[in-house]
Enzyme design. Sequence first.
Site, PDB file in Angstrom:
ATOM      1  N   ARG A 183       0.793  -1.227   0.000  1.00 16.53           N
ATOM      2  CA  ARG A 183       0.000   0.000   0.000  1.00 16.53           C
ATOM      3  C   ARG A 183       0.822   1.273   0.000  1.00 16.53           C
ATOM      4  O   ARG A 183       0.734   2.072  -0.911  1.00 16.53           O
ATOM      5  CB  ARG A 183      -0.944   0.017   1.203  1.00 16.53           C
ATOM      6  CG  ARG A 183      -1.945   1.153   1.073  1.00 16.53           C
ATOM      7  CD  ARG A 183      -2.730   1.411   2.330  1.00 16.53           C
ATOM      8  NE  ARG A 183      -3.405   0.226   2.820  1.00 16.53           N
ATOM      9  CZ  ARG A 183      -4.072   0.200   3.976  1.00 16.53           C
ATOM     10  NH1 ARG A 183      -4.122   1.291   4.727  1.00 16.53           N
ATOM     11  NH2 ARG A 183      -4.660  -0.892   4.395  1.00 16.53           N
ATOM     12  N   HIS A 219      -7.866  -3.851  -7.897  1.00 16.92           N
ATOM     13  CA  HIS A 219      -7.691  -3.133  -6.621  1.00 16.92           C
ATOM     14  C   HIS A 219      -9.036  -3.062  -5.884  1.00 16.92           C
ATOM     15  O   HIS A 219      -9.788  -2.098  -6.035  1.00 16.92           O
ATOM     16  CB  HIS A 219      -7.164  -1.718  -6.920  1.00 16.92           C
ATOM     17  CG  HIS A 219      -6.545  -1.035  -5.728  1.00 16.92           C
ATOM     18  ND1 HIS A 219      -5.340  -1.420  -5.188  1.00 16.92           N
ATOM     19  CD2 HIS A 219      -6.964   0.014  -4.975  1.00 16.92           C
ATOM     20  CE1 HIS A 219      -5.040  -0.639  -4.163  1.00 16.92           C
ATOM     21  NE2 HIS A 219      -6.015   0.242  -4.018  1.00 16.92           N
ATOM     22  N   TYR A 251     -16.833  13.513 -14.386  1.00 18.18           N
ATOM     23  CA  TYR A 251     -16.653  14.697 -15.233  1.00 18.18           C
ATOM     24  C   TYR A 251     -15.308  14.704 -15.956  1.00 18.18           C
ATOM     25  O   TYR A 251     -15.178  15.282 -17.021  1.00 18.18           O
ATOM     26  CB  TYR A 251     -16.760  15.979 -14.412  1.00 18.18           C
ATOM     27  CG  TYR A 251     -18.114  16.160 -13.756  1.00 18.18           C
ATOM     28  CD1 TYR A 251     -19.262  16.241 -14.526  1.00 18.18           C
ATOM     29  CD2 TYR A 251     -18.232  16.246 -12.372  1.00 18.18           C
ATOM     30  CE1 TYR A 251     -20.515  16.402 -13.923  1.00 18.18           C
ATOM     31  CE2 TYR A 251     -19.464  16.404 -11.760  1.00 18.18           C
ATOM     32  CZ  TYR A 251     -20.608  16.470 -12.536  1.00 18.18           C
ATOM     33  OH  TYR A 251     -21.829  16.627 -11.963  1.00 18.18           O
TER      34      TYR A 251
END
Length: 817
Positions: free
Chosen positions: A32, A78, A122
């Site tokens: 991580r 993931h 967006y």
Amino acid sequence: MADDTQNIQELTLEDVMGERFGRYSKSIIQDRALPDIRDGLKPVQRRILYAMNKDGNTFDKAFRKSAKSVGNVMGNYHPHGDSSIYEAMVRMSQDWKLRAPLIEMHGNNGSIDADPPAAMRYTEARLSKISGTMLQDIDKETVDFVPNFDDTEEEPTVLPARFPNLLVNGASGISAGYATEIPPHNLNELIDALIYLLAHPKASTDDLMEFVKGPDFPTGGIIQGLDGIKKAYNTGAGRIVLRSKTAFKPLKGGKQEIEITEIPYEVNKALLVKKMDEIRIMKKVEGIVEVRDESDRQGLTIAVELKADADAQGILNYLLKNTDLQITYNFNMVAIHNMRPERVGLKTALQAYIDFQREVITKRTQYDLNKAKKRQHIVDGLIKALSILDEVIQTIRGSKNRKDAKQNLMDKYDFTDPQAEAIVTLQLYRLTNTDVTELRREHAELDAQIEKLEDILANDASLRKVMRTQMQDVKKQFGSPRLTQIEDQIEELKVDRTVMVADETVVLMVSHDGYIKRSSPRSYQASSENDNGLKEEDYPILLKPVSTLDHLFMFTSKGNLIYRPIHEVTDARWKDTGEHISQSIGLADDEELIAAFTFSSLEEPGNFVIATAHGLIKQTAFMDLLPGRTYKKRASVFEKFKQPDDQVVDITYVDSSDPLTVMLMSRNGLGLRYDLAEVPTNGARTSGAKSMDLRGDDIVVNMQLVKDSDDAIIVTQRGALKKMAISEVPVTSRARKGVLCLRELKANPHEIVAFIAVAHDSVAPVEVVTSRGIRHDILPAEHERNARYSNGSFVIDIDTEGVPTSLRHKEQTLILN
């Protein structure tokens, strides 16, 4: 049920917690928070790049909705929150965070002001061109693949990484027990260093620093501290100072502005501008008119407009010291190396990258070699088939089916299985004469390719040459000039107080009971003389006009020194009491202020002369009494006592070479005078030398520095006042008994309560205070000089007014211009 109970284990909480936390730590360290030393990527970043590449979302194709890529990464590789994936994706597209952004994004991808990016529905994204080189040759078995979380796909454990991404883009992260902070670097410099290291494996860090000068931040700025960079490159940890790029720009009307065009890495510009504006509003610095953020599409600009007479360099120094205009950057170069976290220096990081590239090139070469050999084998078969084409056709026509045709070809003409497969799949149009020449040409090309590939595998020099060529190609295609300037030394920021404090004249008052204040001259002049806010029995020991840039030293009877810059003294109306010194510094119950002085600088050349009641005296240099960092909270010591009941009776500052003598008077009426030169100079925490030979319970009443022409004013416990010429006491030497300055009486003899020296021609009054708080103003000029053996004349009726307790110069009314 019986089987289930046998599985129950009795374990201590420590063992369970230790084992579980150990597994959790390993997971977040490796999977991580920390980057891999080979490709410089954390798992989430690697998965994003791999998924987008596999999806064909590359720099040469159209942009695609970010949400699509995020969903793809989350669904296949993931299995964590979409926000964490999108945040990682956005960061890889921010050119103020990464030196070489790995993702191109259309739409709002955040800003240097830490504005949040637009939602992923967006924005649109694709891999950047340099990202393509990170993934180049991934399909040639160059890196290991492992199953994904649900075993439906495979994902790479590392990317082939054609450029040293760990150092180019840096990394930061916090895991369990480890944190990392690797700054970005310049691609050109790193590749030059790699090529040098490839040729000189024993190169030192200093050798490599000939190429890698230091970090190169995407936001530019100026690095100070070559020693910090060198330490970081040797050990993986080091500290540098990173400051903004600034310039002074003249404006109309004699004004100027500080123009800031580059700020330190990862500093939030909006917060920086806000902090600088707060400094202007709070008037922590004098001279700032306005702070404006003038950044636009052309680049970052912050303008700090100054007043016409402002000290631009001083203000800049203050801003550098008190805002993020200058920061300290701490290297902590931790990466996963050989499956475990390790703090690495520059050489280790570069060598690890070279070793990894050697592995990638070897695997790729082996893959290409195998492919070339397979193809050559098939070309051999096709050439052979074309040379006996009629027999081949006849054999195929005489076969039952495709499988039988293959078998017959293998049996009759010794074709191998892949060759036979190629022949039976051969299209008829290929059976032209020209194809034989084409095949022969291909065969020759394959021969050359195989020879070259085998040379790379067999010869390390050839492999190094391939690596060098690859690196030079990357440098040529993606290299860019250095953005961050590097300076050898860290500049010490000295902030002149005149920048922070306006130079104003104020009226300063320090009272005997410990009240201090400063008032404007206007407030002082608008009030009557006695309306000073003090209690009736209190009185000023210092009253004078001073500058706000001056320094105040206050000395107590217990040997403590309290320091205040004048601008830090409470600003109050003249009628107000002001601040009591005990509000910030605790004093003993019987401790009182005996003297206060102001100075225009902290570099005065003079000495303080200090005398105590039990007969000690010393000089201490002004420079030995400079304030420390904790002056606001605690007093410093200027006199150390040998007896606990001793106290300072007087302290005087001397900075001239005038021939002064020390005069001491004891309670029993003895006076002693000697040259100031006889008083030794000692440090602050010392007691000093013997000032006077005291007998019995006698004590020193006061010490004064006098001239021969001065007068001594003496007050006794019986209410008598005596004026005597200083010259009546001869100049002898230190530590003597002295001469009697009173007439001896058998019954109720006089004892000296207080004594002060005044100029012979002085017309100023002195004030005697009695035990009942009654004050008497006495004009020395109205009293005749008495002989040494006289007891003076009675001025106070002790039965009705009380016993005299102190004698002091009466403060004069200030006349301010």
